[in-house]
Design an enzyme around this catalytic site. Structure first.
Site, PDB file in Angstrom:
ATOM      1  N   SER A  74       0.873  -1.360   0.075  1.00  0.00           N
ATOM      2  CA  SER A  74      -0.136   0.008  -0.079  1.00  0.00           C
ATOM      3  C   SER A  74       0.956   1.249   0.012  1.00  0.00           C
ATOM      4  O   SER A  74       2.097   1.114   0.297  1.00  0.00           O
ATOM      5  CB  SER A  74      -0.848  -0.034   1.413  1.00  0.00           C
ATOM      6  OG  SER A  74      -1.549  -1.154   1.447  1.00  0.00           O
TER       7      SER A  74
HETATM    8  N1  SAH Z   1       0.105  -4.434   3.948  1.00  0.00           N
HETATM    9  C1  SAH Z   1       0.558  -5.099   3.034  1.00  0.00           C
HETATM   10  C2  SAH Z   1      -0.197  -4.868   1.801  1.00  0.00           C
HETATM   11  C3  SAH Z   1      -1.167  -5.641   1.795  1.00  0.00           C
HETATM   12  S1  SAH Z   1      -2.326  -6.034   0.327  1.00  0.00           S
HETATM   13  C4  SAH Z   1       1.906  -4.428   2.683  1.00  0.00           C
HETATM   14  O1  SAH Z   1       2.480  -3.766   3.532  1.00  0.00           O
HETATM   15  O2  SAH Z   1       2.462  -4.878   1.759  1.00  0.00           O
HETATM   16  C5  SAH Z   1      -3.570  -6.927   1.045  1.00  0.00           C
HETATM   17  C6  SAH Z   1      -3.074  -8.387   1.290  1.00  0.00           C
HETATM   18  O3  SAH Z   1      -4.057  -9.057   2.088  1.00  0.00           O
HETATM   19  C7  SAH Z   1      -2.495  -9.308   0.198  1.00  0.00           C
HETATM   20  O4  SAH Z   1      -1.470  -9.901   0.610  1.00  0.00           O
HETATM   21  C8  SAH Z   1      -3.780 -10.170   0.257  1.00  0.00           C
HETATM   22  O5  SAH Z   1      -3.217 -11.654  -0.174  1.00  0.00           O
HETATM   23  C9  SAH Z   1      -4.108 -10.440   1.560  1.00  0.00           C
HETATM   24  N2  SAH Z   1      -5.503 -11.099   1.890  1.00  0.00           N
HETATM   25  C10 SAH Z   1      -6.630 -10.996   1.253  1.00  0.00           C
HETATM   26  N3  SAH Z   1      -7.710 -11.240   1.950  1.00  0.00           N
HETATM   27  C11 SAH Z   1      -7.229 -12.020   2.967  1.00  0.00           C
HETATM   28  C12 SAH Z   1      -7.647 -12.592   4.191  1.00  0.00           C
HETATM   29  N4  SAH Z   1      -8.736 -13.153   4.183  1.00  0.00           N
HETATM   30  N5  SAH Z   1      -6.821 -13.045   4.988  1.00  0.00           N
HETATM   31  C13 SAH Z   1      -5.373 -12.573   5.066  1.00  0.00           C
HETATM   32  N6  SAH Z   1      -4.942 -12.300   4.029  1.00  0.00           N
HETATM   33  C14 SAH Z   1      -5.841 -11.733   3.023  1.00  0.00           C
END
Ligand code: SAH
Length: 221
Positions: A69
């Site tokens: 993000s």
């Molecule tokens: N905070 C992260 C960015 C996250 S992007 C960073 O600093 O890089 C959102 C993430 O949420 C993705 O990796 C995706 O695979 C994960 N995600 C989506 N649904 C999810 C769920 N139900 N449980 C755990 N992770 C999930």
């Protein structure tokens, strides 16, 4: 366990400092959050091909079609958690692990959940290489929370959800704060959810765009 300053020498300190100033200009005031951004090497969490852009205030692609993000959105979310260093925090959506690493500097213990195994593995190894020891990364459906380690003083959700997943609200400690993007798959409102006594106080913060939270209490895959 417990937060401790990172001491990883690299040549990116000047770039990180510029990012910190940019975040300050954009309204981030929490000194602990700014300090965390100044010490966590974001370039270690992005792909080689976009490493030169690691300290821009923008979202960047990571593996598995996901994104790391925008730093401002992450800093804003962390600021809204109002951490003072003693908390146990749950992060849903570890992705690259960068925000998890920021949290390691702001809280006592961090539990991060990721549903994509390759992302969980790579986040875990970068975090280990950086010598961070107060983080546990687990794999699973984060919309269910992580019951065996609950309750959490703070919860940050890094993927878009149609509503607050009920298990996460149940696992939020009294007085706890959660920050979560709520909306449809295209647009969401970053939202703060607080447990105050028997009440749940919901405060909309700012328009955002996140990848979808896929799971039992999120969007259907
Ligand atoms: N905070 C992260 C960015 C996250 S992007 C960073 O600093 O890089 C959102 C993430 O949420 C993705 O990796 C995706 O695979 C994960 N995600 C989506 N649904 C999810 C769920 N139900 N449980 C755990 N992770 C999930």
């Amino acid at each position: 366990m417990g937060a401790r300053p990172l001491d990883v020498p690299d040549s990116f300190g000047g770039y990180r400092q510029r990012l910190v100033e940019e975040l300050q200009d954009k309204g981030i005031r929490d000194l602990a959050v700014l300090k965390a951004v100044s010490v966590v090497p974001r370039h270690r969490f992005v792909a080689e091909a976009v490493r030169h852009r690691a300290y821009e205030d923008s979202a960047l692609p990571i593996a598995a079609g996901q994104t790391i993000s925008q730093p401002w959105v992450q800093a804003r979310s962390l600021q809204e958690l109002r951490l003072s260093g003693g908390e146990k925090v749950l992060e849903v959506g570890v992705g690259s692990g960068y925000q998890t690493a920021l949290l390691s500097q702001l809280a006592y213990a961090v539990v991060g959940i990721e549903r994509v195994p390759a992302l969980a593995d790579s986040a875990r190894s970068v975090i280990r290489e950086l010598g961070i020891r107060n983080v546990t990364i687990v794999m699973g459906d984060g919309t269910l929370g992580w019951r065996s380690l609950a309750p959490f003083d703070a919860i940050v959700v890094a993927a878009a959800s149609p509503e607050v997943p009920a298990p996460l609200l149940q696992q939020l400690a009294p007085g706890g704060r959660m920050v979560i993007p709520i909306g449809d798959r295209d647009e969401q409102v970053l939202t703060r959810v607080e447990r105050v006594g028997d009440q749940v106080r919901v405060t909309p913060l700012s328009g955002v765009r996140f990848v979808p939270l896929l799971g039992e209490f999120g969007f259907a895959g």
